[in-house]
Motif scaffolding. Structure first.
Motif, PDB file in Angstrom:
ATOM      1  N   THR A  32       1.110   5.621   0.558  1.00  0.00           N
ATOM      2  CA  THR A  32       0.495   6.728   1.257  1.00  0.00           C
ATOM      3  C   THR A  32       0.979   8.018   0.666  1.00  0.00           C
ATOM      4  O   THR A  32       1.998   8.080  -0.002  1.00  0.00           O
ATOM      5  CB  THR A  32       0.838   6.700   2.751  1.00  0.00           C
ATOM      6  OG1 THR A  32       2.253   6.721   2.904  1.00  0.00           O
ATOM      7  CG2 THR A  32       0.273   5.462   3.421  1.00  0.00           C
ATOM      8  N   MET A  51       0.828  -1.191   0.000  1.00  0.00           N
ATOM      9  CA  MET A  51       0.000   0.000   0.000  1.00  0.00           C
ATOM     10  C   MET A  51       0.870   1.252   0.000  1.00  0.00           C
ATOM     11  O   MET A  51       1.917   1.293   0.615  1.00  0.00           O
ATOM     12  CB  MET A  51      -0.873   0.038   1.254  1.00  0.00           C
ATOM     13  CG  MET A  51      -1.926  -1.052   1.306  1.00  0.00           C
ATOM     14  SD  MET A  51      -2.955  -0.844   2.773  1.00  0.00           S
ATOM     15  CE  MET A  51      -4.025  -2.251   2.597  1.00  0.00           C
ATOM     16  N   GLY A 109     -11.144  -5.251  -1.924  1.00  0.00           N
ATOM     17  CA  GLY A 109     -10.340  -4.308  -2.675  1.00  0.00           C
ATOM     18  C   GLY A 109      -9.721  -3.251  -1.782  1.00  0.00           C
ATOM     19  O   GLY A 109      -9.946  -3.206  -0.572  1.00  0.00           O
ATOM     20  N   THR A 110      -8.955  -2.370  -2.384  1.00  0.00           N
ATOM     21  CA  THR A 110      -8.234  -1.325  -1.683  1.00  0.00           C
ATOM     22  C   THR A 110      -8.670   0.036  -2.193  1.00  0.00           C
ATOM     23  O   THR A 110      -8.923   0.211  -3.382  1.00  0.00           O
ATOM     24  CB  THR A 110      -6.717  -1.490  -1.879  1.00  0.00           C
ATOM     25  OG1 THR A 110      -6.325  -2.770  -1.378  1.00  0.00           O
ATOM     26  CG2 THR A 110      -5.940  -0.416  -1.144  1.00  0.00           C
ATOM     27  N   CYS A 160      -4.794   4.819   2.835  1.00  0.00           N
ATOM     28  CA  CYS A 160      -4.913   3.696   1.904  1.00  0.00           C
ATOM     29  C   CYS A 160      -5.382   2.501   2.710  1.00  0.00           C
ATOM     30  O   CYS A 160      -4.707   2.079   3.664  1.00  0.00           O
ATOM     31  CB  CYS A 160      -3.569   3.402   1.241  1.00  0.00           C
ATOM     32  SG  CYS A 160      -3.647   2.085   0.003  1.00  0.00           S
ATOM     33  N   ALA A 161      -6.560   1.989   2.398  1.00  0.00           N
ATOM     34  CA  ALA A 161      -7.164   0.958   3.236  1.00  0.00           C
ATOM     35  C   ALA A 161      -7.903  -0.069   2.395  1.00  0.00           C
ATOM     36  O   ALA A 161      -8.382   0.218   1.294  1.00  0.00           O
ATOM     37  CB  ALA A 161      -8.125   1.587   4.241  1.00  0.00           C
ATOM     38  N   GLY A 162      -7.991  -1.274   2.944  1.00  0.00           N
ATOM     39  CA  GLY A 162      -8.753  -2.345   2.311  1.00  0.00           C
ATOM     40  C   GLY A 162      -9.459  -3.160   3.362  1.00  0.00           C
ATOM     41  O   GLY A 162      -8.945  -3.340   4.475  1.00  0.00           O
ATOM     42  N   GLY A 180      -9.279  -6.203   7.857  1.00  0.00           N
ATOM     43  CA  GLY A 180      -9.099  -4.892   7.257  1.00  0.00           C
ATOM     44  C   GLY A 180      -7.782  -4.285   7.680  1.00  0.00           C
ATOM     45  O   GLY A 180      -7.334  -4.461   8.812  1.00  0.00           O
ATOM     46  N   LYS A 181      -7.136  -3.546   6.764  1.00  0.00           N
ATOM     47  CA  LYS A 181      -5.857  -2.910   7.050  1.00  0.00           C
ATOM     48  C   LYS A 181      -5.878  -1.495   6.487  1.00  0.00           C
ATOM     49  O   LYS A 181      -6.507  -1.227   5.475  1.00  0.00           O
ATOM     50  CB  LYS A 181      -4.697  -3.692   6.426  1.00  0.00           C
ATOM     51  CG  LYS A 181      -4.602  -5.151   6.885  1.00  0.00           C
ATOM     52  CD  LYS A 181      -3.525  -5.876   6.126  1.00  0.00           C
ATOM     53  CE  LYS A 181      -3.455  -7.350   6.527  1.00  0.00           C
ATOM     54  NZ  LYS A 181      -2.423  -8.096   5.756  1.00  0.00           N
ATOM     55  N   ALA A 182      -5.161  -0.589   7.165  1.00  0.00           N
ATOM     56  CA  ALA A 182      -5.104   0.800   6.702  1.00  0.00           C
ATOM     57  C   ALA A 182      -3.766   1.424   7.052  1.00  0.00           C
ATOM     58  O   ALA A 182      -3.200   1.157   8.118  1.00  0.00           O
ATOM     59  CB  ALA A 182      -6.240   1.620   7.338  1.00  0.00           C
TER      60      ALA A 182
END
Length: 355
Positions: free
Chosen positions: A3, A1, A37-38, A31-33, A344-346
């Motif tokens: 930023t 990802m 999707g992201t 930027c997160a998914g 989920g990740k960000a």
């Protein structure tokens, strides 16, 4: 990802004749998914809510003063109002203060929100922002309109708070809906602090098609927070429990309803030169269904550019069980949805400017 870099601006502030205009603008790029999707987006209110406020104090004599606070929440990326478009939806109250303490009437934070903000990952203002695990799970009982709030003076290191909110003044709503009563006690002694609070709130177990004859029940919240500053690290613990009345499947701010659940969080703040490293982990445990559980983590780096500006970068994540649908939230933005059963990740970078 990847930023990007974000920028914030703030309005002018002044203090004259006991009146102060103040504000914070917090904006960043995330930027997160969430399992579908992201997404890359500009977000506002990541670690502190963007706001504009007016506060004032006038001395009446005899150690008593009259004071007020009007605070508007807005989105720094779009300029739109928060809190459902209310002009002063964050806080709006007038009160009296003296040797007896302080009493205020209007829109007030509940003791639950005050404790959560105290034992969180702070920047320039209150915490409960991105990377603070509990923000992903917090329910409706955070701010009450048509309310009275009393804060005692410090008595042998203890401070006491009482709050009472009237029901929704709408003939089409069930009687007592939203009626709230709360009390809390806080202790401060050098590097140690602890708070405990209890809150009851009338809610509607069936949130759809509310009318004057809808059934209501009383929900009960309990919350405890504690921390100790060792100098090289400041750990904190937070626990919230909700029970009482009929259980509900999902939270509803309109119906003042929240599932029966337990919320846990452990966090730590560590100085790194001028900067701060902040870590947080938390769990949500749904009483009726373990498949509604979730866990969250967050890590953030705050670098103070000045006494009123902070650059920050961080990462956050959430793991939903098969029937949970929590998202990774910031202080104001709703967050990118995370699918049930997904992780989920960000990644986030931004700036907060106060004045």
């Amino acid at each position: 990802m990847g930023t990007g870099l974000a920028a914030g601006v703030c309005s002018a502030a002044f203090a004259q004749d006991g009146i102060q205009l103040y504000g914070i603008v917090d904006a960043g790029v995330e930027c997160a998914g969430g399992g579908k999707g992201t997404a890359l987006r500009v977000v506002s209110g990541n670690i502190s809510p963007s706001r504009l406020g007016i506060a004032g104090t006038e001395q009446l004599g005899g150690g008593t003063s009259v004071l007020f606070k009007l605070e508007n929440g807005f989105a720094g990326d779009t300029g739109q109002a928060r809190q459902g478009g209310a002009l002063f939806g964050r806080e709006a109250w007038v009160g009296l203060a003296g040797n007896y303490g302080q009493v205020q009437a209007g829109v007030n934070d509940t003791p639950l929100l005050a404790i959560m903000g105290t034992y969180s990952l702070r920047a320039l203002s209150d915490g409960i922002g991105s990377g603070h695990a509990a923000i992903n799970f917090a329910g409706p009982a955070t701010r009450i309109s048509r309310s009275l709030r009393y804060t005692s003076p410090v008595i042998n290191h203890f401070t006491y708070r009482l709050a009472y909110g009237l029901a929704v003044p709408d003939a089409t709503s069930p009687r007592h809906l939203g009626q709230t009563a709360a009390l809390s006690m806080g202790y401060r002694q050098r590097r140690f602090s602890a708070d405990i609070a209890s809150l009851t709130q009338t809610f509607a177990p069936v949130p759809t098609a509310l009318n004057a004859h809808s059934a209501t029940a009383v929900g009960s919240y309990s919350e405890v927070g504690a921390s100790y500053d060792f100098g090289f690290i400041k750990p904190a613990l937070l626990y919230q429990r909700h029970r009482g009345g009929a259980d509900v499947a999902t939270a509803s701010a309109v119906a003042f309803s929240n599932p029966h659940a337990d919320l846990y969080e452990r966090n730590a703040t560590m100085p790194a030169g001028r900067a701060l490293i902040l870590l947080s982990v938390g769990q949500y445990r749904k009483t009726a269904d373990g498949n509604g559980n979730a866990s969250a983590f967050g890590a953030r780096y705050n670098y103070p550019c000045s006494v009123r500006a902070v650059l920050y970068a961080g990462a956050a994540g959430i793991r939903n069980a098969s029937a949970a649908a929590f998202s990774i939230k910031g202080q104001s933005d709703g967050g990118i949805p995370v699918a049930p059963g997904a992780i989920g990740k960000a990644l986030l970078v931004g700036i907060e400017q106060a004045c």
